[in-house]
Enzyme design. Structure first.
Site, short mmCIF file in Angstrom:
data_model
loop_
_atom_site.label_atom_id
_atom_site.label_comp_id
_atom_site.label_asym_id
_atom_site.label_seq_id
_atom_site.Cartn_x
_atom_site.Cartn_y
_atom_site.Cartn_z
N ASP A 111 0.85 -1.20 0.00
CA ASP A 111 0.00 0.00 0.00
C ASP A 111 0.89 1.24 0.00
OD1 ASP A 111 -3.22 0.49 1.11
OD2 ASP A 111 -1.83 2.18 1.03
N THR A 134 -16.14 -2.08 -9.39
CA THR A 134 -17.29 -1.43 -8.76
C THR A 134 -18.51 -1.45 -9.67
OG1 THR A 134 -18.11 0.75 -8.10
CG2 THR A 134 -16.28 0.75 -9.62
N ASP A 135 -19.68 -1.35 -9.06
CA ASP A 135 -20.92 -1.27 -9.86
C ASP A 135 -20.98 0.04 -10.66
OD1 ASP A 135 -21.40 0.49 -7.75
OD2 ASP A 135 -23.30 -0.43 -7.15
N GLU A 136 -20.16 1.03 -10.27
CA GLU A 136 -20.22 2.32 -10.96
C GLU A 136 -19.79 2.23 -12.42
OE1 GLU A 136 -18.98 5.86 -9.00
OE2 GLU A 136 -19.47 5.07 -7.02
N TYR A 178 -13.71 8.89 -11.91
CA TYR A 178 -13.44 7.69 -11.10
C TYR A 178 -13.96 6.44 -11.80
CZ TYR A 178 -14.48 4.02 -7.69
OH TYR A 178 -14.60 2.80 -7.06
N ALA A 215 -14.86 5.99 -14.84
CA ALA A 215 -14.22 5.76 -16.15
C ALA A 215 -12.88 5.07 -15.96
CB ALA A 215 -14.05 7.09 -16.88
N LYS A 255 -12.02 3.12 -13.46
CA LYS A 255 -12.24 1.73 -13.02
C LYS A 255 -12.67 0.86 -14.21
CE LYS A 255 -12.18 0.27 -9.32
NZ LYS A 255 -11.06 -0.34 -8.51
N VAL A 274 -26.27 17.08 2.36
CA VAL A 274 -26.91 16.13 1.44
C VAL A 274 -26.95 16.76 0.05
CG1 VAL A 274 -29.08 14.95 0.90
CG2 VAL A 274 -28.26 15.04 3.26
P1 NAD Z 1 -9.93 3.44 0.09
O1 NAD Z 1 -9.79 4.76 -0.58
O2 NAD Z 1 -10.43 3.38 1.50
O3 NAD Z 1 -8.54 2.65 0.07
C1 NAD Z 1 -7.70 2.64 -1.03
C2 NAD Z 1 -6.35 2.13 -0.58
O4 NAD Z 1 -5.49 2.08 -1.74
C3 NAD Z 1 -5.64 3.03 0.44
O5 NAD Z 1 -5.07 2.25 1.46
C4 NAD Z 1 -4.58 3.73 -0.38
O6 NAD Z 1 -3.43 4.09 0.38
C5 NAD Z 1 -4.25 2.66 -1.41
N1 NAD Z 1 -3.66 3.23 -2.64
C6 NAD Z 1 -4.13 4.28 -3.37
N2 NAD Z 1 -3.31 4.52 -4.40
C7 NAD Z 1 -2.31 3.59 -4.34
C8 NAD Z 1 -1.19 3.32 -5.14
N3 NAD Z 1 -0.90 4.06 -6.21
N4 NAD Z 1 -0.38 2.29 -4.79
C9 NAD Z 1 -0.66 1.54 -3.70
N5 NAD Z 1 -1.70 1.76 -2.90
C10 NAD Z 1 -2.53 2.77 -3.21
O7 NAD Z 1 -10.86 2.58 -0.87
P2 NAD Z 1 -11.93 1.44 -0.56
O8 NAD Z 1 -13.26 2.07 -0.35
O9 NAD Z 1 -11.37 0.52 0.46
O10 NAD Z 1 -11.97 0.73 -1.98
C11 NAD Z 1 -11.09 -0.33 -2.29
C12 NAD Z 1 -11.39 -0.84 -3.68
O11 NAD Z 1 -12.74 -1.25 -3.77
C13 NAD Z 1 -11.22 0.24 -4.77
O12 NAD Z 1 -10.64 -0.37 -5.90
C14 NAD Z 1 -12.64 0.69 -5.08
O13 NAD Z 1 -12.75 1.11 -6.41
C15 NAD Z 1 -13.41 -0.59 -4.84
N6 NAD Z 1 -14.82 -0.45 -4.43
C16 NAD Z 1 -15.15 0.32 -3.35
C17 NAD Z 1 -16.49 0.39 -2.95
C18 NAD Z 1 -16.91 1.20 -1.74
O14 NAD Z 1 -18.11 1.30 -1.47
N7 NAD Z 1 -15.99 1.78 -0.97
C19 NAD Z 1 -17.48 -0.31 -3.64
C20 NAD Z 1 -17.09 -1.07 -4.75
C21 NAD Z 1 -15.76 -1.14 -5.13
O1 TDX Z 2 -21.44 14.54 1.64
C1 TDX Z 2 -22.05 13.76 0.88
N1 TDX Z 2 -23.36 13.99 0.61
C2 TDX Z 2 -24.10 13.21 -0.23
O2 TDX Z 2 -25.30 13.48 -0.44
C3 TDX Z 2 -21.42 12.63 0.27
C4 TDX Z 2 -19.97 12.33 0.53
C5 TDX Z 2 -22.17 11.85 -0.57
N2 TDX Z 2 -23.47 12.14 -0.83
C6 TDX Z 2 -24.24 11.25 -1.76
C7 TDX Z 2 -23.60 11.02 -3.10
C8 TDX Z 2 -24.05 9.61 -3.45
O3 TDX Z 2 -25.34 9.66 -4.05
O4 TDX Z 2 -24.29 9.97 -1.13
C9 TDX Z 2 -24.18 8.91 -2.09
C10 TDX Z 2 -22.99 8.05 -1.74
O5 TDX Z 2 -21.83 8.81 -1.98
P1 TDX Z 2 -20.36 8.23 -1.71
O6 TDX Z 2 -20.29 7.72 -0.31
O7 TDX Z 2 -19.37 9.26 -2.15
O8 TDX Z 2 -20.34 6.93 -2.65
P2 TDX Z 2 -20.58 6.73 -4.22
O9 TDX Z 2 -20.34 7.96 -4.98
O10 TDX Z 2 -21.90 6.04 -4.37
O11 TDX Z 2 -19.37 5.70 -4.53
C11 TDX Z 2 -19.08 4.61 -3.63
O12 TDX Z 2 -19.61 3.40 -4.12
C12 TDX Z 2 -18.99 2.81 -5.23
C13 TDX Z 2 -17.59 4.46 -3.39
O13 TDX Z 2 -17.05 5.67 -2.90
C14 TDX Z 2 -16.88 4.00 -4.61
O14 TDX Z 2 -15.49 3.78 -4.34
C15 TDX Z 2 -17.49 2.72 -5.07
O15 TDX Z 2 -16.91 2.31 -6.28
#
Ligand code: NAD
Ligand code: TDX
Length: 340
Positions: free
Chosen positions: A33, A125-127, A153, A155, A157, A209
């Site tokens: 990491d 991700t589903d995005e 983001y 795009a 992924k 929000v």
């Molecule tokens: P996060 O931002 O909490 O963690 C990302 C981690 O990657 C961090 O520890 C960061 O230091 C590390 N990192 C970033 N750039 C790096 C690099 N160049 N080299 C090495 N390490 C690096 O993210 P998360 O929410 O834990 O998401 C993890 C994965 O899951 C991502 O690929 C994200 O696209 C995917 N994902 C997240 C969600 C969600 O809801 N959070 C949902 C679906 C998919």
């Molecule tokens: O302050 C806020 N207010 C608000 O209304 C934030 C941070 C978000 N939102 C809304 C935007 C979205 O509709 O809430 C929803 C969720 O937002 P995020 O937590 O930023 O998630 P989202 O954009 O859905 O993306 C997340 O899910 C898919 C993760 O961050 C991604 O990494 C993952 O791929």
């Protein structure tokens, strides 16, 4: 079995490492990491004394460092969580998203090839499917839904996913991809909706929000995602994509109101602010394939998951106070300063 988990110091990656350790006590686990703003060694405290765990600080884009680690560890499997993961940051500054999410993935794929076609799993991700309309609750993303991204983001992924599949088709690299819906749970960085609302509630701060709060997300407790990824690396069919989700769609505003209620804070803290640019309306995963092929089903319902998550933030005040004390303040000012 030796597993390299990239991005393991972030939210889902750290939960995944704990999951693997619990389920597979004999496996050697290596976390690579970069420790960006989202990576936090405190997330891995529970593994610090584990003799079969190793942490290496490195960038997945750094070919030499990645190669060195593979040479030293000779992994059987690589699971790539490392990414820039926040949509709002990608709107402000897309470049680092392309760099890490696309080029970093390429470095990992090349290195897996170089060391004899190491098994590779991409956490996507589903995005990548874009969004669904709010007035068509009958529609869901399946693995066959075309990629149709909205933000830099998503795009980046989607580009990475295509590259992963290209390495399978062209070079025969044994890959799988999972596309999960929104996760929530412990160690979630408070830039994302659920932890941001919890942390702001706990500080009696306004709850921003976007738009009218009508956008819908499909929430999954992080442990269920970890279990699905673990199953895929063991039993998933090579070259396949698996959607992961638990049919738990909720409007943002309902989540925020629920958090207010749970923490005994007034709804008057809710502040409607300027909408996110290109804001996806609705995500909804059809998880039939992973259920049918691998028997996966989520175990934690939302009522229990949100309770556990809120309790975790109550029990770990130190963790989030430290997280929000540094760079986070500047970020918050930049993202929200102009929105009120
Ligand atoms: P996060 O931002 O909490 O963690 C990302 C981690 O990657 C961090 O520890 C960061 O230091 C590390 N990192 C970033 N750039 C790096 C690099 N160049 N080299 C090495 N390490 C690096 O993210 P998360 O929410 O834990 O998401 C993890 C994965 O899951 C991502 O690929 C994200 O696209 C995917 N994902 C997240 C969600 C969600 O809801 N959070 C949902 C679906 C998919
Ligand atoms: O302050 C806020 N207010 C608000 O209304 C934030 C941070 C978000 N939102 C809304 C935007 C979205 O509709 O809430 C929803 C969720 O937002 P995020 O937590 O930023 O998630 P989202 O954009 O859905 O993306 C997340 O899910 C898919 C993760 O961050 C991604 O990494 C993952 O791929």
């Amino acid at each position: 079995m030796k597993v390299i988990v990239t991005g393991g110091a972030g939210f889902i990656g750290s939960n995944f490492l704990y999951h693997l350790r619990k389920k597979h006590p004999a496996w050697r686990l290596i976390c690579l990491d970069k420790l960006t703003y989202a990576g936090n060694l405190a997330n891995l405290k529970g593994l610090a004394q584990d003799e079969n765990f190793r942490f290496v600080q490195a960038d997945i884009c750094d070919r030499e460092a990645v190669c060195r680690l593979f040479q030293e560890e000779q992994p059987d499997v690589v699971v790539n969580f490392a990414a820039e993961s926040h949509v709002d940051r990608s709107i402000e500054d897309p470049a680092v998203f392309l760099h890490t999410n696309v080029l970093g993935t390429q470095v990992l794929l090349d290195t897996c090839l170089h060391f004899g076609k190491i098994r590779y799993h991409q956490i996507s991700t589903d995005e990548v499917y874009g969004d669904l309309p709010l007035d068509r609750p009958d529609l869901f993303f399946t693995e066959a839904t075309p990629l149709h991204t909205s933000s830099p983001y998503s795009a980046s992924k989607a580009a990475a996913d295509l590259l992963v599949l290209a390495y399978h088709r062209t070079y025969g690299l044994p890959v799988t991809i999972s596309r999960c819906s929104n996760n929530y749970g412990p160690y979630h960085f408070p830039e994302k909706l659920i932890p941001l609302m919890i942390v702001n509630c706990l500080q009696n701060k306004p709850l921003p929000v976007y738009g009218k709060g009508e956008n819908v997300r499909d929430w999954l407790y992080v442990e269920d995602h970890c279990e699905a990824a673990d199953l895929i690396i063991q039993k998933g069919r090579i070259g396949e994509v698996y959607n992961i989700g638990g049919h738990n769609e909720m409007k943002n505003i309902d989540i925020v109101k629920l958090i207010c209620r749970k923490l005994g804070r007034p709804e008057s803290l809710i502040t409607f602010v300027a909408d996110r640019k290109g804001h996806d309306l609705r995500y909804a995963i059809d998880p039939a394939k992973i259920h049918r092929e691998l028997g996966w089903l989520p175990k934690t319902n939302f009522a229990d998951g949100i309770e556990k998550t809120i309790q975790w933030y109550l029990d770990n005040k130190n963790w989030w106070e430290t997280v929000i004390s540094g760079e986070y303040r500047k970020y918050y000012e930049k993202i929200y300063g102009e929105r009120w």
